[in-house]
Design a protein around this motif. Structure first.
Motif, mmCIF file in Angstrom:
data_model
loop_
_atom_site.group_PDB
_atom_site.id
_atom_site.type_symbol
_atom_site.label_atom_id
_atom_site.label_comp_id
_atom_site.label_asym_id
_atom_site.label_seq_id
_atom_site.Cartn_x
_atom_site.Cartn_y
_atom_site.Cartn_z
ATOM 1 N N ILE A 91 -4.324 17.018 -5.363
ATOM 2 C CA ILE A 91 -3.624 16.143 -4.547
ATOM 3 C C ILE A 91 -2.451 15.553 -5.142
ATOM 4 N N ASP A 92 -1.351 15.426 -4.463
ATOM 5 C CA ASP A 92 -0.089 14.982 -5.106
ATOM 6 C C ASP A 92 0.052 13.738 -4.247
ATOM 7 N N VAL A 93 0.338 12.647 -5.063
ATOM 8 C CA VAL A 93 0.519 11.270 -4.853
ATOM 9 C C VAL A 93 2.034 10.974 -5.020
ATOM 10 N N TYR A 94 2.977 10.657 -3.955
ATOM 11 C CA TYR A 94 4.322 10.248 -4.281
ATOM 12 C C TYR A 94 4.371 8.584 -4.221
ATOM 13 N N ILE A 95 4.848 8.001 -5.158
ATOM 14 C CA ILE A 95 5.059 6.540 -5.130
ATOM 15 C C ILE A 95 6.485 6.335 -4.914
ATOM 16 N N PRO A 96 6.576 5.722 -3.516
ATOM 17 C CA PRO A 96 7.954 5.423 -3.339
ATOM 18 C C PRO A 96 8.635 4.404 -4.105
ATOM 19 N N GLU A 97 9.959 4.316 -3.959
ATOM 20 C CA GLU A 97 10.808 3.522 -4.996
ATOM 21 C C GLU A 97 10.558 1.962 -4.701
ATOM 22 N N GLU A 98 10.290 1.823 -3.478
ATOM 23 C CA GLU A 98 9.880 0.363 -3.233
ATOM 24 C C GLU A 98 8.571 -0.221 -3.451
ATOM 25 N N THR A 99 7.851 0.690 -4.227
ATOM 26 C CA THR A 99 6.508 0.212 -4.312
ATOM 27 C C THR A 99 6.373 -0.985 -5.492
ATOM 28 N N PRO A 100 5.907 -1.881 -5.201
ATOM 29 C CA PRO A 100 5.719 -3.044 -6.378
ATOM 30 C C PRO A 100 4.771 -2.277 -7.397
ATOM 31 N N ALA A 101 4.763 -2.866 -8.730
ATOM 32 C CA ALA A 101 4.212 -2.530 -9.753
ATOM 33 C C ALA A 101 2.591 -3.163 -9.535
ATOM 34 N N GLY A 102 1.560 -2.381 -10.267
ATOM 35 C CA GLY A 102 0.307 -2.874 -10.126
ATOM 36 C C GLY A 102 -0.497 -1.822 -9.825
ATOM 37 N N GLU A 103 -1.851 -2.251 -9.576
ATOM 38 C CA GLU A 103 -2.947 -1.189 -9.151
ATOM 39 C C GLU A 103 -3.337 -1.064 -7.654
ATOM 40 N N TYR A 104 -3.608 -0.060 -7.545
ATOM 41 C CA TYR A 104 -3.810 0.591 -6.096
ATOM 42 C C TYR A 104 -5.068 1.206 -5.842
ATOM 43 N N THR A 105 -5.984 1.197 -4.956
ATOM 44 C CA THR A 105 -7.104 1.566 -5.080
ATOM 45 C C THR A 105 -7.224 2.346 -3.651
ATOM 46 N N GLY A 106 -8.240 3.582 -3.533
ATOM 47 C CA GLY A 106 -8.465 4.190 -2.354
ATOM 48 C C GLY A 106 -9.670 5.022 -2.366
ATOM 49 N N GLU A 107 -10.018 6.004 -1.608
ATOM 50 C CA GLU A 107 -11.163 6.913 -1.644
ATOM 51 C C GLU A 107 -10.926 8.260 -1.104
ATOM 52 N N PHE A 108 -11.290 9.114 -1.811
ATOM 53 C CA PHE A 108 -11.221 10.522 -1.234
ATOM 54 C C PHE A 108 -12.351 11.002 -0.950
ATOM 55 N N THR A 109 -12.670 11.517 0.189
ATOM 56 C CA THR A 109 -13.927 11.967 0.938
ATOM 57 C C THR A 109 -13.812 13.342 1.458
ATOM 58 N N SER A 116 0.941 -1.234 -0.102
ATOM 59 C CA SER A 116 -0.067 -0.210 -0.233
ATOM 60 C C SER A 116 0.896 1.279 0.034
ATOM 61 N N ILE A 117 0.324 2.352 -0.351
ATOM 62 C CA ILE A 117 1.126 3.684 -0.411
ATOM 63 C C ILE A 117 0.238 4.437 0.724
ATOM 64 N N GLY A 118 1.050 4.631 1.769
ATOM 65 C CA GLY A 118 0.283 5.293 2.952
ATOM 66 C C GLY A 118 0.118 6.652 2.637
ATOM 67 N N ARG A 119 -0.929 7.385 3.531
ATOM 68 C CA ARG A 119 -1.336 8.649 3.401
ATOM 69 C C ARG A 119 -0.224 9.734 3.778
ATOM 70 N N GLU A 120 0.852 9.205 4.435
ATOM 71 C CA GLU A 120 1.924 10.220 4.685
ATOM 72 C C GLU A 120 2.687 10.405 3.171
ATOM 73 N N ASN A 121 2.490 9.515 2.196
ATOM 74 C CA ASN A 121 3.199 9.982 0.745
ATOM 75 C C ASN A 121 2.076 10.888 -0.146
ATOM 76 N N ILE A 122 0.847 11.388 0.459
ATOM 77 C CA ILE A 122 0.071 12.096 -0.006
ATOM 78 C C ILE A 122 -0.337 13.522 0.461
ATOM 79 N N THR A 123 -0.218 14.297 -0.343
ATOM 80 C CA THR A 123 -0.192 15.829 0.213
ATOM 81 C C THR A 123 -1.447 16.619 -0.676
#
Length: 600
Positions: free
Chosen positions: A173-191, A89-96
């Motif tokens: 919304i800025d989403v930073y994708i960390p270097e160690e992130t595996p390729a693939g699809e990621y989903t979430g929700e903006f509220t 997962s890409i945690g919210r700490e990587n999203i501004t």
């Protein structure tokens, strides 16, 4: 009955708390791309899902527009969940998150593409990057009548905000994708959480319920990684000289240097080479030699490492009459400086910025003298001049022997002379300032005189900030120069508040957003800069260049150029369609992934 009333209230609360904007008649959420704007009063448009894609070590951005459909609303919170994949997962700490503020263009820039009006530009952060907490809204009160007002908070803040019926408010919304992130699809929700407005104390049941509206987010992570610093060379000007005036701090004070570092950090975070603070550079002795202080040197090394600085601008020598009376001092200075950067591995992309737009014969002669002196001191040290690759006047001297990096304005670009310079080992960068059309001395003036290259103003399309590196690739141009990131002033009135007057004024012209990408954070209570939407499109452009470079390594330049040509065949015909730019970028990414898989 009382029981049926309670059940009715429960049903209404449950109904108004459900997710999915399609069910909400009062407010809707729509996603738009980083290259789009929506007017405050424009009919709401966009997608019901945010769909983005990027490589590892990349920042991908999108916007969510809060549109008030049938009534006025107040947004009291906005947030995004972690983006979850199959195994990571890409945690919210990587999203501004930022609230996009509307700037008022009162009078059009020359060559403007858009009319006067309100345009989203400054981005107010949800979290103060210095204090690490939300910006407190401005509040003023008296303990009792007749006593002085007590004030707290700031005029510019992210939450809460009001949206009136028929109006829009975008959130960036800025989403930073960390270097160690595996390729693939990621989903979430903006509220977003709504509070009814303007009747918060009404007895009506609808006014005592909070409504949570959501929009799904989907991110595709591609199986390749971008480098830490920009491989596309760039120079966006100094920042230090404006800070004392903008923030009311003493020049050379510790506070001034702290703010300078925050400006440098923001530039680095957006793949722009920050200017190296003068306080970190070696001191210069009276004879021109350098004095290397170990503590200062270590601070400079840390600055270069931490901010991923890839280009090193060697400051121009500051000796009076340095090409004549003090020539030996200047030679000693450049020789020492080059040896210093070479000994530390910073020499490959080091350069001397000699002169801006030498528009007189005497200026050409000055360039020749400066270049000859620098090359005598350090033959491998490269000299940059902001000038086109052909003479302004035939009888002026040829400055080619003095110049290693040519930097023509976008509208002054000439492919044939650029090819000639590159063929014998020179570099070419491109440059923009104000509103420049092709000059009469351009070799193809009659063909190009009525065409426009992109312009960098608020009242220009955001694609103007995305396509320059694409066009650079076409011409084998490997650098980008902008004259300033902080030029905030009006030469006639002295007004220096871009939040109120977002323009650089010169003579009768007003250049909206001209010369700055960084708003002073003073109205937000931030001792540092605030970014803007225009700035955010520049690193996207730099990241596109990394895609080109990766694909070239896996295939060849011709393959990349064919794809780039679908967006940017030349400086006067680049695409203004965000969807087309995104589509070609995805083609390039898919080719990178395919070729990488074939080689494994």
């Amino acid at each position: 009955s009382k029981t049926s009333m309670i059940l009715t209230m429960f049903f209404v609360i449950m109904l108004t708390s459900c997710t999915g904007s399609d069910n909400q008649t009062e407010v809707r959420l729509k996603s738009i791309s980083s290259m789009e704007r929506i007017d405050q009063d424009q009919e709401l448009f966009g997608n019901d899902q945010a769909i983005i894609a990027g490589a590892r070590n990349e920042v991908e951005s999108f916007q969510v527009v809060v549109g008030a459909i049938t009534k006025n609303i107040r947004v009291v919170n906005a947030e995004i969940t972690d983006l979850k994949g199959n195994s990571s997962s890409i945690g919210r700490e990587n999203i501004t998150l930022y609230r996009a503020e509307y700037a008022r263009v009162r009078r059009s820039s020359p060559m403007a593409q858009l009319p006067p009006g309100l345009y989203t530009d400054p981005l107010v952060p949800f979290i103060d990057p210095v204090k690490g907490k939300p910006i407190e809204p401005f509040h003023q009160y008296r303990v009792k009548w007749g006593t002085p007002f007590i004030s707290s908070g700031f005029e510019m803040y992210a939450l809460p905000f009001d949206v009136w019926k028929g109006q829009n408010q975008p959130i960036w919304i800025d989403v930073y994708i960390p270097e160690e992130t595996p390729a693939g699809e990621y989903t979430g929700e903006f509220t977003v959480t709504l509070e009814d407005y303007p009747l918060p104390h009404s007895s009506d049941i609808d006014s005592i319920t909070s409504k949570v509206i959501s929009l799904p987010v989907k991110l595709t992570v591609w199986n390749f990684t971008l480098p830490d610093g920009p491989t596309h060379r760039n120079h966006f000007g100094s920042v230090y000289w404006q800070i004392p005036r903008l923030f009311g701090v003493e020049r050379d004070s510790e506070k001034c240097r702290e703010i300078e570092m925050r400006y440098c950090q923001m530039m680095a975070d957006n793949r722009i080479n920050p200017p190296i603070p003068a306080s970190l550079l070696p001191e210069v002795n009276t004879d021109g030699s350098l004095r290397i202080d170990p503590v200062t040197h270590e601070a400079l090394s840390k600055f270069i490492r931490d901010l991923n600085v890839t280009d090193f601008e060697i400051p121009r020598a500051r000796f009076p009459e340095m090409t004549t009376v003090n020539r030996e001092k200047a030679i000693r200075y450049y020789r020492d400086y080059y040896n210093y950067v070479k000994n530390n591995g910073w020499d490959k992309r080091a350069y001397v910025y000699m002169l801006d737009e030498p528009n007189l014969k005497e200026n050409y002669e000055e360039v020749l003298a400066l270049g000859q002196m620098v090359h005598e001191a350090a033959p491998e040290l490269r000299c940059l001049v902001v000038e086109q690759t052909y003479k302004q006047e035939p009888e002026w001297p040829d400055i080619d022997p003095a110049v290693d990096i040519w930097c023509p304005l976008w509208a002054f670009i000439h492919r044939e002379s650029i090819d000639e310079k590159i063929a014998h080992g020179d570099e070419v960068w491109s440059y923009t300032a104000l509103s420049q059309r092709t000059p009469p001395y351009h070799p193809e003036y009659e063909k190009l005189k009525d065409y426009d290259s992109p312009y960098w103003h608020i009242d220009a399309l955001l694609t103007s900030y995305r396509t320059p590196t694409w066009i650079n690739w076409q011409y084998r141009i490997n650098g980008l120069l902008y004259w300033s990131s902080v030029q905030i002033s009006d030469s006639r009135t002295g007004i220096m508040d871009p939040w109120m007057l977002p323009a650089f004024s010169e003579s009768e012209n007003q250049f909206n957003g001209g010369g700055y990408f960084l708003y002073p954070g003073v109205p937000c209570g931030i001792d540092g800069p605030v970014p803007c939407i225009r700035l955010k499109n520049v690193p996207d452009s730099m990241e596109d260049w990394e895609y080109f470079a990766l694909l070239e390594q896996l295939s060849d330049r011709e393959k990349v150029t064919a794809l780039v040509s679908e967006v940017a065949p030349n400086w006067w015909a680049s695409s203004e369609d965000p969807k087309q730019i995104q589509m070609v970028r995805e083609k390039i990414a898919s080719e990178i992934v395919r070729l990488k898989n074939e080689k494994q």
